[in-house]
Write a protein that holds these residues in place. Structure first.
Motif, PDB file in Angstrom:
ATOM      1  N   PRO A  33       0.878  -1.138   0.160  1.00  0.00           N
ATOM      2  CA  PRO A  33      -0.101   0.138  -0.103  1.00  0.00           C
ATOM      3  C   PRO A  33       0.770   1.290   0.014  1.00  0.00           C
ATOM      4  O   PRO A  33       0.321   2.115  -0.543  1.00  0.00           O
ATOM      5  CB  PRO A  33      -0.903  -0.111   1.273  1.00  0.00           C
ATOM      6  CG  PRO A  33      -0.124  -1.060   2.008  1.00  0.00           C
ATOM      7  CD  PRO A  33       0.427  -2.042   1.214  1.00  0.00           C
ATOM      8  N   ASN A  34       1.987   1.357   0.643  1.00  0.00           N
ATOM      9  CA  ASN A  34       2.683   2.510   0.668  1.00  0.00           C
ATOM     10  C   ASN A  34       3.703   2.580  -0.387  1.00  0.00           C
ATOM     11  O   ASN A  34       4.497   3.499  -0.300  1.00  0.00           O
ATOM     12  CB  ASN A  34       3.337   2.446   2.060  1.00  0.00           C
ATOM     13  CG  ASN A  34       2.396   2.725   3.352  1.00  0.00           C
ATOM     14  OD1 ASN A  34       1.514   3.291   3.264  1.00  0.00           O
ATOM     15  ND2 ASN A  34       2.728   2.061   4.318  1.00  0.00           N
ATOM     16  N   GLN A  35       3.814   1.731  -1.375  1.00  0.00           N
ATOM     17  CA  GLN A  35       4.733   1.743  -2.570  1.00  0.00           C
ATOM     18  C   GLN A  35       4.477   2.894  -3.181  1.00  0.00           C
ATOM     19  O   GLN A  35       3.387   3.336  -3.895  1.00  0.00           O
ATOM     20  CB  GLN A  35       4.565   0.596  -3.305  1.00  0.00           C
ATOM     21  CG  GLN A  35       5.308   0.758  -4.623  1.00  0.00           C
ATOM     22  CD  GLN A  35       6.633   0.533  -4.653  1.00  0.00           C
ATOM     23  OE1 GLN A  35       7.342   0.017  -3.702  1.00  0.00           O
ATOM     24  NE2 GLN A  35       7.248   0.936  -5.823  1.00  0.00           N
ATOM     25  N   LYS A  36       5.512   3.915  -3.402  1.00  0.00           N
ATOM     26  CA  LYS A  36       5.193   4.964  -4.393  1.00  0.00           C
ATOM     27  C   LYS A  36       4.971   4.835  -5.891  1.00  0.00           C
ATOM     28  O   LYS A  36       5.410   3.879  -6.435  1.00  0.00           O
ATOM     29  CB  LYS A  36       6.504   6.048  -4.270  1.00  0.00           C
ATOM     30  CG  LYS A  36       6.530   6.833  -3.058  1.00  0.00           C
ATOM     31  CD  LYS A  36       7.349   8.211  -3.141  1.00  0.00           C
ATOM     32  CE  LYS A  36       7.090   9.014  -1.923  1.00  0.00           C
ATOM     33  NZ  LYS A  36       8.017  10.490  -2.411  1.00  0.00           N
ATOM     34  N   ASN A  37       4.335   5.644  -6.578  1.00  0.00           N
ATOM     35  CA  ASN A  37       3.925   5.756  -7.837  1.00  0.00           C
ATOM     36  C   ASN A  37       5.160   6.156  -8.520  1.00  0.00           C
ATOM     37  O   ASN A  37       5.933   6.513  -8.033  1.00  0.00           O
ATOM     38  CB  ASN A  37       2.598   6.362  -8.225  1.00  0.00           C
ATOM     39  CG  ASN A  37       1.405   5.900  -7.559  1.00  0.00           C
ATOM     40  OD1 ASN A  37       1.027   4.812  -7.535  1.00  0.00           O
ATOM     41  ND2 ASN A  37       0.781   6.840  -6.621  1.00  0.00           N
TER      42      ASN A  37
END
Length: 346
Positions: free
Chosen positions: A186-190
């Motif tokens: 969920p916290n993976q950057k785009n």
């Protein structure tokens, strides 16, 4: 969003109509099966039909006393039938229609406290049909990691950047693969690819799309003009305080696993009024763990002149900026092809 939107919506309506028909047909088959097996079951079903007809008549006549009477009889008969089903060795919900989606009962819509909303199953179906009817499927046959050729990127160090275009591209690919490995976190950057034209930004976006689709996830790939057309439509509905329950286009942008916006900034100044909708969409997607990839020909300073500080703040918070530089790959390919032809002729 697409020229074949009407065709897609008509297909969706046909699919849901067929699903409901299949569910009701399955229920009728089960009832006929039990009719033949148990006279007691048949008698109760006949009484349920009769009570239902009398209840409908009382409702039409607005006879409260009769409505209460036949409602009670109807509910009692349903309870008796359920008890009999269990005694016969069937589950209590055996006669419930076999809907593909239990949430919306194969209508595509769900009734909430204050509105009717599009069911997630309908949005999912819209995304799948959009992909099937788009050109993306064909494009990804040639635009994938197996066709990526780093030989087009110079190994000569760029004085301004401090490394070569080749080395830079190797690092970017490492970041892309890290993004794909952590796609479900969920916290993976785009990712936001920026730099001049012809350096492989869209190609990389296609490579990512191919990998995500191969994982069984959904992808929507839109150029910025098409993307902002959807946002404009959403803004118009919000302005009129009108919520279209069949608003699959915007809903699909919220729900799709991977949204790719190509050539951000190319939509022009006439889209500024819906930048707030853009910001809201970025917020919703990031907070729900949905991934987004953006490509743009603008420099970071150029993006600041196009978008508000609020949107730029969201981009900086939600995205990893990856800068591509070097000579236009298309120009290099053209030069090599010309040299090859000249060599063959000599």
């Amino acid at each position: 969003m697409m020229t074949n939107k009407k065709e897609i919506l008509e297909t969706i309506d046909r699919i849901y109509k067929q699903r409901r028909y299949n569910a009701e047909l399955s229920k009728e088959r089960k009832i006929n099966e039990l009719y033949a097996k148990s006279k007691e079951f048949a008698d109760i079903c006949d009484k349920i039909k009769l009570a239902g007809l009398r209840l409908s008549k009382a409702s039409l006549m607005q006879n409260k006393e009769q409505i209460a009477k036949y409602s009670k009889i109807f509910d009692t008969l349903i309870s008796k039938r359920t008890k009999l089903l269990i005694e016969m060795g069937y589950p209590s919900d055996y006669l419930e229609p076999d809907y593909v989606c239990k949430t919306c009962q194969d209508t595509g819509f769900v009734v909430l406290d204050d509105r009717v909303d599009v069911c997630k199953c309908r949005t999912q179906l819209f995304i799948e049909l959009l992909y099937e009817q788009s050109k993306l499927k064909e494009i990804l046959k040639d635009h994938n990691f197996s066709k990526l050729n780093l030989n087009y990127y110079s190994k000569e160090v760029d004085v301004k950047e401090g490394l070569s275009p080749y080395k830079n591209m190797v690092k970017i690919i490492e970041k892309v693969k890290e993004f794909l490995e952590n796609f479900d976190k969920p916290n993976q950057k785009n990712l936001l690819f920026y730099g001049p034209t012809g350096l492989g930004k869209t190609f990389l976006a296609h490579c990512i799309a191919k990998e995500v689709i191969d994982k069984g996830k959904t992808v929507i790939f839109l150029d910025s003009i098409s993307f902002f057309e959807v946002l404009k439509d959403k803004y118009s509905k919000m302005l009129r305080l009108y919520e279209d329950v069949s608003d699959e286009e915007y809903k699909s942008l919220e729900e799709v696993d991977l949204l790719i916006i190509d050539d951000l900034g190319n939509e022009g100044k006439n889209a500024e009024f819906c930048h707030g909708v853009f910001q809201s969409l970025l917020d919703k997607r990031f907070l729900s763990g949905k991934k987004t990839v953006i490509t743009t020909n603008y420099s970071l300073d150029g993006l600041v002149t196009v978008y508000s500080q609020f949107i730029m703040g969201r981009l900086q918070e939600y995205f990893l900026f990856l800068h591509l530089f070097g000579e236009d790959v298309r120009v290099i390919k053209a030069k090599l092809q010309l040299e090859k032809r000249t060599s063959e002729m000599s």
